[in-house]
Structure formats: C-alpha cells, structure tokens
Design a protein around this motif. Structure first.
Motif, PDB file in Angstrom:
ATOM      1  N   LEU A   1       3.861 -23.031 -46.741  1.00 51.88           N
ATOM      2  CA  LEU A   1       4.051 -22.428 -45.428  1.00 51.88           C
ATOM      3  C   LEU A   1       5.019 -21.250 -45.472  1.00 51.88           C
ATOM      4  O   LEU A   1       5.049 -20.454 -44.541  1.00 51.88           O
ATOM      5  CB  LEU A   1       4.570 -23.471 -44.434  1.00 51.88           C
ATOM      6  CG  LEU A   1       3.599 -24.611 -44.090  1.00 51.88           C
ATOM      7  CD1 LEU A   1       4.258 -25.590 -43.124  1.00 51.88           C
ATOM      8  CD2 LEU A   1       2.319 -24.071 -43.489  1.00 51.88           C
ATOM      9  N   ARG A   2       5.770 -21.150 -46.525  1.00 55.55           N
ATOM     10  CA  ARG A   2       6.738 -20.060 -46.617  1.00 55.55           C
ATOM     11  C   ARG A   2       6.057 -18.798 -47.124  1.00 55.55           C
ATOM     12  O   ARG A   2       5.352 -18.816 -48.138  1.00 55.55           O
ATOM     13  CB  ARG A   2       7.882 -20.434 -47.544  1.00 55.55           C
ATOM     14  CG  ARG A   2       8.944 -19.351 -47.641  1.00 55.55           C
ATOM     15  CD  ARG A   2      10.150 -19.824 -48.399  1.00 55.55           C
ATOM     16  NE  ARG A   2      11.208 -18.834 -48.373  1.00 55.55           N
ATOM     17  CZ  ARG A   2      12.490 -19.112 -48.563  1.00 55.55           C
ATOM     18  NH1 ARG A   2      12.859 -20.362 -48.780  1.00 55.55           N
ATOM     19  NH2 ARG A   2      13.390 -18.161 -48.530  1.00 55.55           N
ATOM     20  N   LEU A   3       6.294 -17.673 -46.435  1.00 56.49           N
ATOM     21  CA  LEU A   3       5.758 -16.391 -46.863  1.00 56.49           C
ATOM     22  C   LEU A   3       6.713 -15.731 -47.858  1.00 56.49           C
ATOM     23  O   LEU A   3       7.922 -15.993 -47.842  1.00 56.49           O
ATOM     24  CB  LEU A   3       5.558 -15.461 -45.674  1.00 56.49           C
ATOM     25  CG  LEU A   3       4.434 -15.795 -44.687  1.00 56.49           C
ATOM     26  CD1 LEU A   3       4.412 -14.758 -43.570  1.00 56.49           C
ATOM     27  CD2 LEU A   3       3.100 -15.850 -45.382  1.00 56.49           C
ATOM     28  N   PRO A   4       6.191 -14.842 -48.712  1.00 57.20           N
ATOM     29  CA  PRO A   4       7.089 -14.034 -49.548  1.00 57.20           C
ATOM     30  C   PRO A   4       8.018 -13.193 -48.665  1.00 57.20           C
ATOM     31  O   PRO A   4       7.804 -13.054 -47.455  1.00 57.20           O
ATOM     32  CB  PRO A   4       6.117 -13.153 -50.343  1.00 57.20           C
ATOM     33  CG  PRO A   4       4.816 -13.899 -50.330  1.00 57.20           C
ATOM     34  CD  PRO A   4       4.769 -14.589 -48.990  1.00 57.20           C
ATOM     35  N   THR A   5       9.011 -12.585 -49.257  1.00 58.41           N
ATOM     36  CA  THR A   5       9.936 -11.741 -48.507  1.00 58.41           C
ATOM     37  C   THR A   5       9.236 -10.475 -48.028  1.00 58.41           C
ATOM     38  O   THR A   5       8.148 -10.123 -48.511  1.00 58.41           O
ATOM     39  CB  THR A   5      11.134 -11.341 -49.382  1.00 58.41           C
ATOM     40  OG1 THR A   5      10.658 -10.510 -50.455  1.00 58.41           O
ATOM     41  CG2 THR A   5      11.835 -12.569 -49.949  1.00 58.41           C
ATOM     42  N   GLU A   6       9.860  -9.777 -47.087  1.00 63.44           N
ATOM     43  CA  GLU A   6       9.303  -8.509 -46.604  1.00 63.44           C
ATOM     44  C   GLU A   6       9.068  -7.542 -47.759  1.00 63.44           C
ATOM     45  O   GLU A   6       8.035  -6.866 -47.821  1.00 63.44           O
ATOM     46  CB  GLU A   6      10.253  -7.873 -45.582  1.00 63.44           C
ATOM     47  CG  GLU A   6      10.292  -8.563 -44.242  1.00 63.44           C
ATOM     48  CD  GLU A   6      11.234  -7.842 -43.283  1.00 63.44           C
ATOM     49  OE1 GLU A   6      11.930  -6.893 -43.727  1.00 63.44           O
ATOM     50  OE2 GLU A   6      11.274  -8.216 -42.094  1.00 63.44           O
TER      51      GLU A   6
END
Length: 249
Positions: free
Chosen positions: A38-43
């Motif tokens: 569920l965690r996206l990579p950083t911007e």
C-alpha cells in the motif's frame, strides 16, 4: 516496507503531464492485486519513474489525494487508501492511459463471450469480416457491491485467439489489447449520449425501467486505421458524469 510498483507509460507531450501521470498511477492503483503493498514510492522516485519533475509529480499526487485514492503523511510517506470509493466522474482528455484508468478499479464479472455475426449497427467498423468476438461484462463497486455499468466489447476475430477471458475480469479491454495482445493503438474515439434503461440494463444495473443512463461508445483503432474494438457501455446515470477537458495549446 516494500513500495507499490506502478506501471510505466510513454508520455504524450501534447497533453498535461501531471494529468497523464495521475491517470496512469490511478490505473495501477485500481488494478493492483490484493496483496500488493500500500505504500507508494517517494515523490522523487515516482518522478524518476515517470520522467517528470517533482513539481509535476506532486500535482499528480494531489489529484489522487483529492479523489480519496491515496493519503499522504508527513515523514511517513504516501499510502494507497484500500477502502477508497471508486465511483468518480469519468473524465476524457484524449489519453489511452486515461481511458484505461477510468475503466479500472471495479469488480468485474464476465457474463458471456463468444463469436457472433457483425451487428448491423457496427458493420461500418468491421467491413472486412463477417463475425466479431463479443465479451459482455458487469462491473460493480468494489466497496458496496452495487452494479455501476455493463459493457459489451466487440473485437476483430483475429484478436480473439490472443485474448484470455480471465484477463477481462481484471483489466479493461483497452489494456488487454495494448499490453497483453501487443496491439499498437493509434486513437480511441468516444461518444456519450443520454438514454433510457431498457429491460436488460435495468435488470443488470438494478435501476427502474426507463430510468436515465449514460451510453458510451468507444472505438479503438490501430495504426492502419482499422477498428479493433467497439465498446458499448451503459453507466448508471446516478453514479457517473462525464467531463471533457480541452487543451487550448
């Protein structure tokens, strides 16, 4: 924690980059497998993945945050919202990835599939074949189970042998043709009109007979100008609206 891995796209420089990125990421999120992180990579990582600036990426993420698909926490990161409501307006801007995104993210049941003579009203799109392969699907809201639209896709018979019906319960036909079958899509034309629910549509969408619905016709063409797929979709009028954004440049 392992981060969610979005699909890659080829950006069209004639369309707003933030919009294309947001729609591609939206399609990846809504089409993810249940066990995907569920965690996206950083911007910064996402910007590098899509080949855009961090500012453009930030604008794309804000679009998804406003829609309720992601939540952003300072110092902790950005996370996919697993219980997000999917019944959002359908917006058309001329990107194939936008079409894929709008067709993703719902529970899909394949009601029937098989070959049939080309329907008379579609003969102009398939002048060189006698039969088409037809796939009939019902889509429902993931959270509530409420039916939202039912779709019939009519594709060229030479493509049917390369389409796995099981893929159509996971992905839109556009994505299957482009990413699984490997067809080069040159353009998609869209027509939306108001209609009244016929008996079949009323039964499938659980709405009163003759209630207003939105009827969408999408025609997908290859680089030779042949129609590959004619999609006819009936949307519940109380759940969907269509917005068309025109780029003035």
């Amino acid at each position: 924690m392992t981060a969610f891995a979005p699909d890659s796209i080829v950006l069209n420089r004639k369309l707003p980059l933030w919009y294309q990125v947001s729609q591609s990421l939206r399609a990846s999120i809504l089409g993810r497998t249940p066990d995907a992180p569920l965690r996206l990579p950083t911007e910064e990582q996402l910007a590098g993945h899509y080949g855009v600036s961090v500012l453009t990426m930030r604008q794309a993420l804000k679009e998804l945050e406003d829609e309720g698909l992601i939540t952003r926490h300072r110092r902790r990161g950005t996370f996919i919202e697993p219980g997000a409501q999917r019944g959002s307006p359908v917006r058309l801007l001329g990107s194939v990835d936008a079409i894929v995104a709008q067709q993703s993210g719902m529970d899909t049941k394949l009601l029937s599939h098989g070959q049939e003579p080309v329907p008379a009203e579609l003969a102009e799109y398939f002048p060189d074949v006698d039969h088409v392969a037809t796939y009939h699907r019902l889509r429902s809201d993931t959270k509530t189970g409420e039916p939202t639209n039912h779709a019939r896709n009519h594709i060229r018979p030479d493509l049917a042998d390369r389409v796995d019906p099981a893929d159509l319960e996971r992905w839109p036909m556009t994505k299957v043709l482009r990413d699984v079958v490997g067809v080069a899509i040159s353009r998609i034309t869209d027509t939306v009109e108001a209609r009244l629910a016929d008996p079949e549509t009323a039964r499938l969408l659980q709405v009163p007979l003759l209630s207003p619905i939105l009827h969408y016709t999408g025609i997908t063409y290859d680089e030779q100008g042949r129609a590959l797929d004619v999609a006819r979709i009936h949307y519940r009028g109380d759940r969907f609206s269509f917005t068309v954004t025109l780029d003035a440049t």
